[in-house]
Design an enzyme around this catalytic site. Structure first.
Site, mmCIF file in Angstrom:
data_model
loop_
_atom_site.group_PDB
_atom_site.id
_atom_site.type_symbol
_atom_site.label_atom_id
_atom_site.label_comp_id
_atom_site.label_asym_id
_atom_site.label_seq_id
_atom_site.Cartn_x
_atom_site.Cartn_y
_atom_site.Cartn_z
ATOM 1 N N GLU A 113 0.866 -1.161 0.000
ATOM 2 C CA GLU A 113 0.000 0.000 0.000
ATOM 3 C C GLU A 113 0.910 1.221 0.000
ATOM 4 O O GLU A 113 1.771 1.345 0.869
ATOM 5 C CB GLU A 113 -0.873 -0.005 1.264
ATOM 6 C CG GLU A 113 -1.862 1.121 1.234
ATOM 7 C CD GLU A 113 -2.747 1.198 2.480
ATOM 8 O OE1 GLU A 113 -2.692 0.294 3.322
ATOM 9 O OE2 GLU A 113 -3.474 2.197 2.576
ATOM 10 N N ARG A 153 5.155 -12.765 9.853
ATOM 11 C CA ARG A 153 5.833 -11.533 9.484
ATOM 12 C C ARG A 153 7.213 -11.481 10.140
ATOM 13 O O ARG A 153 7.466 -12.152 11.137
ATOM 14 C CB ARG A 153 5.017 -10.309 9.899
ATOM 15 C CG ARG A 153 4.628 -10.308 11.363
ATOM 16 C CD ARG A 153 3.822 -9.069 11.748
ATOM 17 N NE ARG A 153 4.681 -7.955 11.987
ATOM 18 C CZ ARG A 153 4.627 -6.803 11.315
ATOM 19 N NH1 ARG A 153 3.748 -6.644 10.352
ATOM 20 N NH2 ARG A 153 5.435 -5.824 11.601
ATOM 21 N N LYS A 155 4.949 0.942 9.443
ATOM 22 C CA LYS A 155 5.038 2.173 8.657
ATOM 23 C C LYS A 155 4.554 3.373 9.459
ATOM 24 O O LYS A 155 5.109 4.458 9.358
ATOM 25 C CB LYS A 155 4.185 2.031 7.389
ATOM 26 C CG LYS A 155 4.941 1.382 6.239
ATOM 27 C CD LYS A 155 4.122 1.431 4.961
ATOM 28 C CE LYS A 155 3.177 0.266 4.894
ATOM 29 N NZ LYS A 155 2.559 0.054 3.591
#
Ligand code: ATP
Ligand code: MG
Length: 552
Positions: free
Chosen positions: A29, A257, A267
């Site tokens: 994204e 992850r 982020k």
């Protein structure tokens, strides 16, 4: 590539699925810069494709207009290329599929599998139920197909205010999986989109868009992180409901992850560090962003090697950052040229060397790769202040009054006299060289315990050297506390203004790596100009990971 996802791919191929080949995607994204966790996802997705002679798409998952920006779109491409991967001509934007998403939503409505709901966001939450109680059906749930089609079209046309209506999938309000309790799939948002501008007033939700993006691109294996496991039933429901063939439609597989000790991989938090100016920018060498690692001097090969070594797991765990540093050190040990630099200089006058004389000594560039350069040797040199000790303990094998040490690539010297200022600080040393002790000389092999680095006072280049420590202080397990701003390490950057470097590094380009003998690995920073050299320390020489490995 041996990991459980590859196993699944092989099982699928054996079962006769995906006869057109393996097709993966990396779907960032564009709402921030990529970080080291994304590097793992990139290596995995592009790696699976390469390994299976398939292809991997780059897809900007840009369905959330309020947080996204072209700055991020550009940086993401730069970072993926730098890591060494190539999407060829397959760069896509989820926003390019907005019309298709809309058509699929209409199709769902026609099949009686979606409805427009008037409940507010708050009411939807209240109706949703809990883990132990089923949800309640919305009064709008049984609207006719015609009414739903009409309302959805009017949502698109801008007849309703933001939040006034939503489109929901019609599945099961009593499902034990809350994601299946009629999830919202479209919302009204009057926001400017960085790619489609003001074309759309309604935007699809991530869970609706993602499976469709995958299906539209003929993705076979949609690899994502574990938090999406509970969303997989909806992924499958949607593609089943729209009639995608189970033998060719994409399949979601979740993996753990990457979390690293001492490191932020969010982020949102990284953006906070930049926006509130706790760091110099997204590419500050202390950041875990890919551009930060690049500027710090980490190499793509080292990062890829790290991602391969940590493997792919099905449950979350935290990787020791020392392992990443180990991979960087291994790569640089193999590839970085050796030079001499002095960070904290102490002047040494070699009293038996003629004033004005310059002798060019040959120095090896790399212990394995060879190559040589000339290093000027003169009457006045600088050594590292730490390499001299006045009241030295017995085991101190560097320079002390009356003691001898070897200058790397040069002569053995003896310390005859210590010069001090009025406050008693050592300001310079007077030493003599053993003139036959250089390589090839009669006393070249004389046994001397210590070897130190040095630079010529008249030839050395001045440089700014930036030394880094971890940006954040952690607990003893390396975990970053939730209040990470309070944990910022005030000593994470130490700037050495007047370091001295041998002249051979003049004119080297930003991004060039060196090992400064005995000091660590360094990289030429982008701030370097013809007037001023700037270096970043990449990693020190001490390998704590190798130590951990050998002790276990
Ligand atoms: P963040 O939580 O930092 O905002 P994100 O998951 O929202 O990250 P995306 O742009 O959606 O960021 O991520 C793109 C891809 O990278 C996704 O497939 C995501 O699963 C993967 N990814 C993100 N963070 C990690 C991580 N720490 N380890 C492995 N893969 C990750
Ligand atoms: Mg995400």
């Amino acid at each position: 590539m041996v990991n459980f996802i590859q196993q699944e791919i092989e099982n699928d191929l054996k079962a006769g699925k995906y006869t057109d080949g393996i097709h993966t995607r990396f779907p960032p994204e564009p709402n921030g810069y990529l970080h080291v966790g994304h590097a793992k996802s990139i290596c995995l997705n592009f790696g699976l494709a390469l390994y299976n002679k398939g292809i991997c798409n780059l897809r900007f998952d840009d369905t959330n207009p309020t947080k996204e920006d072209v700055e991020y779109v550009d940086s993401i491409q730069e970072d993926i290329k730098w890591l060494g991967f190539d999407w060829e001509d397959r760069k896509f934007y989820a926003s390019d599929y907005f019309s298709k998403f809309y058509e699929y939503a209409v199709e769902l409505i026609k099949r009686g599998l979606a409805y427009v709901d008037d409940l507010s966001a708050e009411e939807i939450r209240q109706y949703r139920g809990t883990l132990t109680e089923p949800g309640k059906e919305s009064p709008c749930r049984n609207r006719s197909v015609e009414e739903n089609l009409n309302l959805f079209e009017r949502m698109k046309a801008g007849e309703f205010a933001d939040g006034e209506k939503v489109l929901r999938a019609k599945i099961d309000m009593a499902s034990p999986n809350i994601n299946m309790r009629d999830p919202v799939i479209y919302r009204i948002t009057r926001a400017h989109h960085h790619h489609t501008g003001g074309d759309w007033l309604i935007y699809p939700m991530y869970d609706f868009a993602h499976p469709l993006e995958d299906a539209i691109e003929n993705i076979t294996h949609s690899v994502c992180t574990l938090e999406f496991e509970d969303h997989r039933p909806f992924y499958d429901w949607l593609l089943d409901s729209l009639g995608f063939d189970v033998n060719s439609r994409p399949r979601q597989i979740e993996f753990a992850r990457l979390d690293l000790t001492n490191t932020i991989t969010s982020k949102r938090k990284l953006r906070q560090l930049v926006e509130e100016k706790f760091v110099r920018g997204w590419d500050d060498p202390r950041m875990s962003t890919i551009c930060g690692l690049r500027r710090r001097g980490y190499t793509p090969a080292a990062i890829r090697d790290f991602c391969e070594r940590i493997g792919v797991a099905k449950s979350n765990s935290v990787v020791d950052i020392a392992m990443l540093e180990h991979c960087v050190r291994e790569d640089l040990n193999e590839n970085a040229a050796r030079v001499m630099a002095v960070l904290n200089p102490l002047k040494v006058v070699l009293t038996n060397v003629d004033e004005g004389a310059v002798e060019y000594l040959t120095a090896e560039n790399h212990p394995k790769r060879g190559g040589c350069r000339y290093v000027p040797f003169t009457r006045e040199i600088f050594i590292e202040r730490d390499d001299f000790m006045e009241d030295a303990p017995k085991k101190f094998f560097r320079l002390k009054p009356g003691g001898e040490v070897r200058l790397k690539h040069a002569y053995i010297i003896k310390c005859d006299e210590v010069i001090k200022d009025a406050d008693g600080n050592v300001t310079e040393l007077h030493c003599t060289i053993d003139p036959t002790s250089k390589s090839g000389g009669a006393t070249a092999n004389r046994k001397i315990k210590g070897t130190i680095h040095w630079v010529s006072a008249s030839h050395a280049l001045k440089a700014e050297v930036r030394l880094y420590d971890y940006l954040l202080k952690t607990d003893e397990n390396g975990n970053v506390p939730e209040d990470f701003i309070a944990a910022l390490n005030p000593n994470s950057l130490i700037v050495v203004e007047n370091a001295l470097i041998e002249p051979s590094v003049k004119w080297t380009a930003a991004g060039t790596h060196y090992q400064f003998l005995r000091l660590g690995y360094f990289v030429v920073d982008y701030d370097t100009t013809p007037e001023k050299l700037v270096f970043n320390r990449v990693v020190g020489l001490k390998d704590t990971w190798a130590k951990v490995k050998n002790n276990s």
